[in-house]
Design an enzyme around this catalytic site. Structure first.
Site, PDB file in Angstrom:
ATOM      1  N   LYS A 175      26.756  43.806  41.818  1.00 52.06           N
ATOM      2  CA  LYS A 175      26.680  43.229  40.266  1.00 52.06           C
ATOM      3  C   LYS A 175      28.946  42.955  39.987  1.00 52.06           C
ATOM      4  O   LYS A 175      28.950  42.891  39.393  1.00 52.06           O
ATOM      5  CB  LYS A 175      26.756  43.912  39.320  1.00 52.06           C
ATOM      6  CG  LYS A 175      26.542  43.267  37.558  1.00 52.06           C
ATOM      7  CD  LYS A 175      26.247  43.640  37.174  1.00 52.06           C
ATOM      8  CE  LYS A 175      27.797  43.672  36.066  1.00 52.06           C
ATOM      9  NZ  LYS A 175      28.354  42.311  35.483  1.00 52.06           N
ATOM     10  N   GLY A 228      36.621  49.671  37.232  1.00 51.76           N
ATOM     11  CA  GLY A 228      36.491  48.599  35.653  1.00 51.76           C
ATOM     12  C   GLY A 228      37.590  49.327  34.448  1.00 51.76           C
ATOM     13  O   GLY A 228      37.746  50.225  34.401  1.00 51.76           O
ATOM     14  N   GLY A 233      32.690  52.699  31.732  1.00 49.56           N
ATOM     15  CA  GLY A 233      33.379  53.504  33.044  1.00 49.56           C
ATOM     16  C   GLY A 233      32.392  54.632  32.160  1.00 49.56           C
ATOM     17  O   GLY A 233      31.216  55.402  32.975  1.00 49.56           O
ATOM     18  N   GLU A 250      36.788  53.775  39.705  1.00 52.15           N
ATOM     19  CA  GLU A 250      38.105  53.663  39.042  1.00 52.15           C
ATOM     20  C   GLU A 250      38.316  53.076  38.736  1.00 52.15           C
ATOM     21  O   GLU A 250      37.868  51.725  38.377  1.00 52.15           O
ATOM     22  CB  GLU A 250      38.157  52.509  40.385  1.00 52.15           C
ATOM     23  CG  GLU A 250      37.862  53.594  42.006  1.00 52.15           C
ATOM     24  CD  GLU A 250      38.550  53.998  42.363  1.00 52.15           C
ATOM     25  OE1 GLU A 250      39.716  54.391  41.659  1.00 52.15           O
ATOM     26  OE2 GLU A 250      38.153  54.464  43.804  1.00 52.15           O
ATOM     27  N   CYS A 284      45.213  47.060  37.785  1.00 51.26           N
ATOM     28  CA  CYS A 284      45.165  48.424  37.601  1.00 51.26           C
ATOM     29  C   CYS A 284      45.831  48.907  37.612  1.00 51.26           C
ATOM     30  O   CYS A 284      46.753  50.129  37.302  1.00 51.26           O
ATOM     31  CB  CYS A 284      43.778  49.157  38.174  1.00 51.26           C
ATOM     32  SG  CYS A 284      43.629  48.870  40.231  1.00 51.26           S
ATOM     33  N   GLU A 385      46.598  50.188  27.981  1.00 52.87           N
ATOM     34  CA  GLU A 385      46.573  49.619  29.075  1.00 52.87           C
ATOM     35  C   GLU A 385      46.327  48.315  28.217  1.00 52.87           C
ATOM     36  O   GLU A 385      46.142  48.303  27.663  1.00 52.87           O
ATOM     37  CB  GLU A 385      45.202  50.162  30.204  1.00 52.87           C
ATOM     38  CG  GLU A 385      44.913  48.577  31.345  1.00 52.87           C
ATOM     39  CD  GLU A 385      44.240  49.043  32.236  1.00 52.87           C
ATOM     40  OE1 GLU A 385      42.939  48.702  31.532  1.00 52.87           O
ATOM     41  OE2 GLU A 385      44.090  48.935  33.370  1.00 52.87           O
TER      42      GLU A 385
HETATM   43  P1  NAD Z   1      35.245  46.318  32.721  1.00 51.17           P
HETATM   44  O1  NAD Z   1      34.567  47.212  32.257  1.00 51.17           O
HETATM   45  O2  NAD Z   1      34.500  44.689  31.093  1.00 51.17           O
HETATM   46  O3  NAD Z   1      33.855  45.039  33.704  1.00 51.17           O
HETATM   47  C1  NAD Z   1      33.667  45.449  34.341  1.00 51.17           C
HETATM   48  C2  NAD Z   1      32.172  45.689  35.244  1.00 51.17           C
HETATM   49  O4  NAD Z   1      31.085  46.523  34.639  1.00 51.17           O
HETATM   50  C3  NAD Z   1      31.588  44.074  35.421  1.00 51.17           C
HETATM   51  O5  NAD Z   1      31.162  43.677  36.193  1.00 51.17           O
HETATM   52  C4  NAD Z   1      31.166  44.242  33.840  1.00 51.17           C
HETATM   53  O6  NAD Z   1      30.383  42.957  33.535  1.00 51.17           O
HETATM   54  C5  NAD Z   1      30.334  45.263  33.987  1.00 51.17           C
HETATM   55  N1  NAD Z   1      29.407  45.927  32.679  1.00 51.17           N
HETATM   56  C6  NAD Z   1      30.276  45.879  31.515  1.00 51.17           C
HETATM   57  N2  NAD Z   1      28.902  46.445  30.496  1.00 51.17           N
HETATM   58  C7  NAD Z   1      28.570  47.348  32.128  1.00 51.17           C
HETATM   59  C8  NAD Z   1      27.322  48.243  31.712  1.00 51.17           C
HETATM   60  N3  NAD Z   1      27.094  48.432  29.885  1.00 51.17           N
HETATM   61  N4  NAD Z   1      26.874  48.783  32.198  1.00 51.17           N
HETATM   62  C9  NAD Z   1      27.393  48.591  33.829  1.00 51.17           C
HETATM   63  N5  NAD Z   1      28.015  47.830  33.778  1.00 51.17           N
HETATM   64  C10 NAD Z   1      28.574  46.792  33.251  1.00 51.17           C
HETATM   65  O7  NAD Z   1      36.557  45.552  33.453  1.00 51.17           O
HETATM   66  P2  NAD Z   1      37.271  43.770  33.677  1.00 51.17           P
HETATM   67  O8  NAD Z   1      37.646  43.522  32.392  1.00 51.17           O
HETATM   68  O9  NAD Z   1      36.399  43.432  34.768  1.00 51.17           O
HETATM   69  O10 NAD Z   1      39.053  44.382  34.377  1.00 51.17           O
HETATM   70  C11 NAD Z   1      39.410  45.366  34.012  1.00 51.17           C
HETATM   71  C12 NAD Z   1      39.416  46.853  33.731  1.00 51.17           C
HETATM   72  O11 NAD Z   1      39.285  46.983  35.412  1.00 51.17           O
HETATM   73  C13 NAD Z   1      40.212  47.206  33.838  1.00 51.17           C
HETATM   74  O12 NAD Z   1      40.664  48.373  33.266  1.00 51.17           O
HETATM   75  C14 NAD Z   1      41.230  48.015  34.613  1.00 51.17           C
HETATM   76  O13 NAD Z   1      42.471  48.856  34.608  1.00 51.17           O
HETATM   77  C15 NAD Z   1      39.765  48.169  35.673  1.00 51.17           C
HETATM   78  N6  NAD Z   1      40.632  48.242  37.226  1.00 51.17           N
HETATM   79  C16 NAD Z   1      40.068  49.077  37.582  1.00 51.17           C
HETATM   80  C17 NAD Z   1      40.765  49.411  39.007  1.00 51.17           C
HETATM   81  C18 NAD Z   1      41.166  50.488  40.284  1.00 51.17           C
HETATM   82  O14 NAD Z   1      41.484  50.347  41.373  1.00 51.17           O
HETATM   83  N7  NAD Z   1      41.114  51.880  39.501  1.00 51.17           N
HETATM   84  C19 NAD Z   1      40.185  47.787  39.862  1.00 51.17           C
HETATM   85  C20 NAD Z   1      40.542  47.233  38.975  1.00 51.17           C
HETATM   86  C21 NAD Z   1      40.270  46.682  37.358  1.00 51.17           C
END
Ligand code: NAD
Length: 495
Positions: A175, A228, A233, A250, A284, A385
């Site tokens: 997804k 994410g 998470g 992550e 991230c 962040e």
């Molecule tokens: P996000 O958490 O908003 O979304 C991530 C994914 O989760 C997307 O595909 C989104 O559609 C999905 N999602 C959203 N709500 C959901 C739910 N209720 N159930 C299941 N899936 C759902 O994150 P973002 O805005 O896309 O990315 C930015 C964040 O990601 C930042 O906090 C960043 O630090 C983190 N990130 C972490 C790493 C790592 O390796 N630690 C790498 C890249 C990004």
């Protein structure tokens, strides 16, 4: 007419009842339409992935055959490198130099690495527990894995997860973020063309708030690998709790670069620029806190701000562009609020802090590279962040204070140390609570070694043997070859 992208389920294009627009963040214009998965599409993907796992043949084909197919996926990515890089840049806004030289080749390399190493990583281990008792530890795939990825590195993070999950013999539902779904769909097509069987790779694009729970809470999913935000998470941990699913999380970061007084100043300045402004700071592992030793603080800050002002903003498709737009207007608004708050809290603005005043960038979601100095640990900009091109610089005196400041964070993803003194750097590295420390470099991810955070940055590893093994379960087969002399099972009840 913008191009249209259907979903990918059961080895073919899959239609849904609704569509969504995909925006080019450089222009704010719609450049594609994509199918939006509803409940019926998620149900279909769950059924297909479950059947493909339970009925095979994917998990049962020989490792050598799986290796061959994954090498074809790697080649498929390279064959379409130009197209994929362009798609990634159009969808995320990142400079084409980054998608061409980093994201696409790294994605292919990850498939290559896990194809070439899967047999070694899956080697069974035999433990002689007693002279006549042997334990065989064998690695099996987890089953159906939901791979949920963010928008900042849509192709690369999807490729990391997909390569590891497939190499271990799982079937998947990928997804992508609904902001950046196109390269994940292209990747599924490449996997299909390479000969990965039907139902093994399924891609559902949709809003997390609409389909996330359907996917993550469902019994047909055995494992969730999520990258994410912390907020999402935590929701996913909640959805998965009923069935105690295997999770890899992550999450976010607030990483610190530590610049020691013995550092090569030019290297530290250039490295720090990359570590906060690559990908518009939407990383991230962005080193959004830069901690500098007293003796060199003024020189470092002067050099950093002078170079940050030279970074060329522009359309990602222009090869001269060094920094593109943010992913969306909503993300830009969030960053503007963080910057305004930092000013209120007393941080000193050295450069940037504004939407650029250039007519040619007017419709995109641009924001200037921004640096604050004199930042103190009580300020929100030091703790939270931002996920954008905003660095805050603070000073320290001596290694103890450096470690104390770096560790003053709820996150523990990564950090950098810039120093020419390997003893001081080594001492400091050991004291910092992060999953990865880079010394005199930044942002190098290697398929050979694991990556993953401590504390609120999540749990579980990605990449390396350890990351790969997350996608397997360890089964223990204990064989006792003694005859008739097993006190527990033979004589316990005295029959
Ligand atoms: P996000 O958490 O908003 O979304 C991530 C994914 O989760 C997307 O595909 C989104 O559609 C999905 N999602 C959203 N709500 C959901 C739910 N209720 N159930 C299941 N899936 C759902 O994150 P973002 O805005 O896309 O990315 C930015 C964040 O990601 C930042 O906090 C960043 O630090 C983190 N990130 C972490 C790493 C790592 O390796 N630690 C790498 C890249 C990004």
């Amino acid at each position: 007419m913008p191009a249209y992208y259907p979903l990918f389920i059961d080895g073919r294009s899959w239609e849904s009842k609704s569509r969504q627009a995909v925006y080019n963040p450089c222009t704010g214009e719609v450049f594609a339409q994509v199918a939006l998965a509803d409940k019926a599409c998620v149900e279909a993907a769950l059924d297909c992935a479950r059947n493909a796992f339970d009925k095979g043949p994917w998990k049962d084909i020989s490792p050598a055959e799986r290796k061959g197919l994954l090498l074809k996926v790697a080649q498929g990515i390279l064959d379409k490198a130009g197209e994929l890089a362009e798609l990634e840049t159009l969808n995320t806004g990142k400079p084409i130099k980054e998608s061409t030289f980093m994201d696409v080749p790294s994605a292919a390399k990850t498939f290559e690495h896990f194809a070439n190493n899967l047999e070694a990583y899956l080697q069974e281990e035999v433990v002689s527990v007693l002279p006549e008792v042997q334990s065989r530890l064998i690695r099996q795939p987890q089953g159906v894995v939901a791979l949920i990825v963010p928008w900042n590195y849509p192709l690369l993070i999807a490729s990391w997860k997909l390569a590891q999950a497939l190499a271990a013999g799982n079937t998947v539902i990928l997804k992508p973020s609904s902001l950046t779904p196109l390269s994940a769909l292209a990747l599924a097509d490449i996997a299909h063309q390479a000969g990965i069987p039907r139902g093994v790779v399924n891609v559902v694009n949709g809003l997390g708030s609409q389909i996330g729970e359907l996917l993550c809470a469902d019994k047909r999913v055995d494992m969730i690998s999520f990258t994410g935000s912390n907020e999402v998470g935590r929701q996913i941990i909640g959805y998965s709790a009923k069935q105690a699913k295997k999770l890899v999380m992550e999450l976010g970061g607030k990483s610190a670069a530590l610049v020691l007084k013995d550092a090569d100043l030019e290297l530290a300045v250039n490295g720090s620029l990359c570590s906060i402004f690559l990908n518009q700071g939407q990383m991230c592992t962005a080193m959004s806190r830069i901690l500098v030793e007293d003796e060199i603080y003024d020189d470092f800050v002067r050099g950093l701000a002078a170079k940050a002002k030279l970074i060329k903003l522009g359309n990602g498709m222009d090869r001269e562009t060094q920094m593109g737009p943010l992913i969306s207007d909503a993300q830009r608004k969030k960053i503007i609020a963080c910057v305004e708050n930092a000013l209120k809290e007393g941080a000193k603005l050295l450069c940037g802090g504004r939407v650029p005043d250039l007519p040619e960038l007017g419709k995109g979601f641009f924001f200037e590279p921004t640096i604050f100095s004199d930042v103190t640990p009580d300020m929100a900009i030091f703790k939270e962040e931002v996920f954008g091109p905003v660095a805050c610089v603070s000073r320290f005196s001596g290694l103890n204070e450096a470690a104390e400041l770096a560790n003053k964070s709820d996150f523990g993803l990564a950090n950098c140390i810039w120093s020419n003194d390997s003893v001081r750097a080594g001492e400091l590295a050991a004291k910092i609570n992060t999953g990865t420390t880079w010394v005199n470099t930044y942002g190098m991810f290697y398929n050979e070694v694991p990556y993953g955070g401590f504390k609120q940055s999540g749990f579980g590893k990605e990449l390396g043997k350890e990351g790969f093994l997350e996608y397997t379960r360890l089964k223990n087969i204990i064989v006792d070859r003694t005859q008739g002399t097993k006190p527990l099972v033979n004589y316990w009840y005295g029959f």
